[in-house]
Design a protein around this motif. Structure first.
Motif, short mmCIF file in Angstrom:
data_model
loop_
_atom_site.label_atom_id
_atom_site.label_comp_id
_atom_site.label_asym_id
_atom_site.label_seq_id
_atom_site.Cartn_x
_atom_site.Cartn_y
_atom_site.Cartn_z
N MET A 156 47.62 2.54 -50.21
CA MET A 156 48.68 2.25 -49.80
C MET A 156 49.86 3.22 -49.55
SD MET A 156 51.60 -0.25 -51.99
CE MET A 156 50.66 -1.92 -51.78
N PHE A 157 49.82 4.21 -50.42
CA PHE A 157 50.85 5.46 -50.36
C PHE A 157 50.30 6.48 -49.42
CE2 PHE A 157 51.99 2.84 -53.76
CZ PHE A 157 53.38 2.78 -53.81
N ILE A 158 49.32 7.08 -49.76
CA ILE A 158 48.92 8.21 -48.86
C ILE A 158 48.68 7.79 -47.35
CG2 ILE A 158 47.08 10.06 -48.49
CD1 ILE A 158 47.11 10.45 -51.33
N TYR A 159 47.84 6.83 -47.46
CA TYR A 159 47.36 6.35 -45.99
C TYR A 159 48.58 5.44 -45.51
CZ TYR A 159 44.96 4.08 -42.05
OH TYR A 159 44.76 3.81 -40.71
N GLY A 160 49.01 4.23 -45.94
CA GLY A 160 49.65 3.50 -45.54
C GLY A 160 50.98 3.86 -45.37
N MET A 161 51.76 4.60 -46.08
CA MET A 161 53.19 4.75 -46.23
C MET A 161 53.44 6.20 -45.43
SD MET A 161 55.25 2.74 -47.77
CE MET A 161 55.25 1.19 -48.78
N CYS A 162 52.37 6.93 -45.55
CA CYS A 162 52.41 8.10 -45.03
C CYS A 162 51.75 8.66 -43.75
CB CYS A 162 52.28 9.23 -46.19
SG CYS A 162 53.28 9.40 -47.52
N ILE A 163 50.48 8.59 -43.76
CA ILE A 163 49.70 8.72 -42.65
C ILE A 163 49.84 7.94 -41.35
CG2 ILE A 163 47.11 9.12 -41.67
CD1 ILE A 163 46.63 10.17 -44.35
N MET A 164 49.44 6.57 -41.83
CA MET A 164 49.78 5.41 -40.59
C MET A 164 51.28 5.61 -40.24
SD MET A 164 48.32 1.75 -40.78
CE MET A 164 49.49 0.96 -41.64
N SER A 165 52.14 5.64 -40.97
CA SER A 165 53.56 5.47 -40.66
C SER A 165 53.88 6.67 -39.66
CB SER A 165 54.46 5.40 -41.74
OG SER A 165 54.58 6.50 -42.61
N PHE A 166 53.56 7.82 -40.16
CA PHE A 166 53.91 9.00 -39.03
C PHE A 166 53.11 9.11 -37.89
CE2 PHE A 166 52.83 13.34 -37.92
CZ PHE A 166 54.13 13.88 -37.71
N THR A 167 51.63 8.49 -37.84
CA THR A 167 51.16 8.81 -36.65
C THR A 167 51.40 7.61 -35.87
OG1 THR A 167 49.08 7.50 -37.74
CG2 THR A 167 48.95 9.67 -37.60
N SER A 168 52.04 6.71 -36.19
CA SER A 168 52.45 5.36 -35.39
C SER A 168 53.80 5.89 -34.69
CB SER A 168 52.52 4.14 -36.14
OG SER A 168 53.43 4.28 -37.19
N ALA A 169 54.64 6.44 -35.50
CA ALA A 169 56.06 6.73 -35.13
C ALA A 169 56.42 7.99 -35.47
CB ALA A 169 57.03 5.82 -35.15
N PRO A 170 56.06 9.32 -35.09
CA PRO A 170 56.17 10.41 -35.67
C PRO A 170 57.94 10.83 -35.79
CG PRO A 170 54.49 10.69 -34.02
CD PRO A 170 55.17 9.29 -33.88
N LYS A 171 58.62 10.57 -34.77
CA LYS A 171 60.08 10.92 -34.93
C LYS A 171 61.01 10.00 -35.62
CE LYS A 171 60.26 12.36 -29.93
NZ LYS A 171 61.02 12.24 -28.52
N LYS A 172 60.35 8.74 -35.92
CA LYS A 172 60.91 7.93 -36.79
C LYS A 172 60.68 8.22 -38.32
CE LYS A 172 61.36 3.56 -35.36
NZ LYS A 172 61.11 2.05 -35.10
N HIS A 173 59.31 8.57 -38.44
CA HIS A 173 58.96 8.72 -40.02
C HIS A 173 58.52 10.01 -40.10
CE1 HIS A 173 59.30 4.59 -40.32
NE2 HIS A 173 58.52 4.15 -39.30
N TRP A 174 59.24 10.99 -39.63
CA TRP A 174 58.99 12.51 -39.89
C TRP A 174 58.79 12.66 -41.37
CZ3 TRP A 174 62.57 14.94 -42.68
CH2 TRP A 174 63.92 14.55 -42.93
N ASP A 175 59.67 12.04 -42.16
CA ASP A 175 59.66 12.34 -43.71
C ASP A 175 58.42 11.84 -44.39
OD1 ASP A 175 60.10 9.68 -43.30
OD2 ASP A 175 61.72 9.56 -44.57
N SER A 176 57.67 11.26 -43.76
CA SER A 176 56.20 10.73 -44.19
C SER A 176 55.43 12.09 -44.20
CB SER A 176 55.72 9.41 -43.36
OG SER A 176 56.25 8.46 -43.43
#
Length: 322
Positions: A156-176
């Motif tokens: 949930m956290f390493i993959y879902g909240m961070c890896i998946m969110s960043f790879t899907s929208a790097p500019k929007k989720h740079w903090d991931s």
């Protein structure tokens, strides 16, 4: 009272007591720092483990406080609180950009059939599940599997909240990405300067326990015997809050460590109510005392995990074969 009347009845409680908000935030942070210090400074492994478990539970409490801040129910428009919460979001691997977006979606679509599973566990009807390909069925069951929830630190956290969110929208989720880099840097520094024991007691155990409990709470608060789901056309916000969100019964210690998130039906009815006022609302409005319940008892946990699909013929969640 009708659903909308209940929402109106909760509005007087949707006002924070600023001094209490700061007291609970700062006291939780102090306790968390003390527990963290215990994992590093106490000499005996058994004491380190005790400190590590308390650190995990306090991370859980702090997460609910962070969650309340993201709902603007406490310390809204406070620059200092914004900084504290942004840092905590990075440290907990749930940075503000992805957490707020996904959680707001969850509140606005809770218990809707056929909506995206953003911010929640996917729900399929029995017929929809049977129409899926084998791969889709395996993915669906994997996401809802007890082991996936147990290993929420990674899933949930390493993959879902961070890896998946960043790879899907790097500019929007740079903090991931920042969260991942900071997490990795903390692990490297602890291992390099103190040793692997510090990594285990200060990072792995606290994150593993708090993530597992948090992932389960999020699952069971909407996937429990008696919950209900609706098609988009029949969906109503207040009905979803009261019929599809549980009142999770807990002892006083766990209510403290989860910052009253067990009163989940009230939180979904009005997310602007501060966590420390939820018991007050519960006792003030008798209609809210009749919510569907679950608990952390092993038998009830097992009952929640047996639920896989929504069966519209029986109007309830069931196993795949029912």
């Amino acid at each position: 009272m009708t659903g909308r009347e209940l929402i109106l009845a909760t509005k007087p409680f949707a006002k924070e007591i600023r001094s209490k908000s700061w007291l609970y935030l700062l006291s939780t942070l102090v306790l968390l720092i003390v527990a963290t210090a215990g994992t590093l400074l106490v000499p005996h492994p058994a004491l380190k483990l005790i400190s590590s478990v308390f650190m995990a539970l306090l991370m859980l409490r702090m997460f609910v406080i962070y969650h309340d801040h993201q709902h603007h129910s406490i310390l809204y428009m406070s620059v200092i609180a914004d900084v504290i919460m942004s840092i905590f979001g990075v440290l907990i691997l749930a940075p503000t950009s992805i957490w707020k977006r996904s959680h707001d979606y969850h509140h606005n679509h809770n218990s809707k059939l056929f909506s995206a599973s953003i911010g929640s566990y996917p729900i399929a009807t029995k017929d929809k599940f049977r129409s899926m390909t084998r791969g889709e069925q395996r993915t669906y069951l994997f996401v809802r599997h007890p082991l996936t929830i147990l290993f929420g630190y990674f899933t949930m956290f390493i993959y879902g909240m961070c890896i998946m969110s960043f790879t899907s929208a790097p500019k929007k989720h740079w903090d991931s990405l920042v969260a991942l880099l900071v997490h990795g840097a903390i692990i490297w520094a602890l291992q390099h300067y103190i040793g692997w024991q510090a990594v285990i007691f200060t990072v792995f155990i606290p994150h593993f326990i708090s993530s597992a409990i948090g992932a389960y709470l999020f699952y069971a608060q909407h996937n429990f015997p008696g919950t209900s789901f609706s098609c988009k056309e029949d969906w109503k916000y207040e009905v979803a809050a009261l019929e599809s969100s549980s009142h999770m019964l807990m002892n006083p210690f766990m209510r403290f460590m989860t910052a009253n998130i067990g009163y989940h039906h009230i939180h979904h009815l009005n997310s602007r109510i501060p966590f420390y006022r939820l018991p007050e609302v519960y006792h003030a409005i008798p209609a809210l005392q009749n919510a569907k319940t679950t608990s952390l008892k092993p038998m009830e946990i097992a009952a929640c995990f047996k639920l896989k699909v929504w069966n519209p013929e029986l109007n309830k969640m069931t196993g795949i074969e029912q």
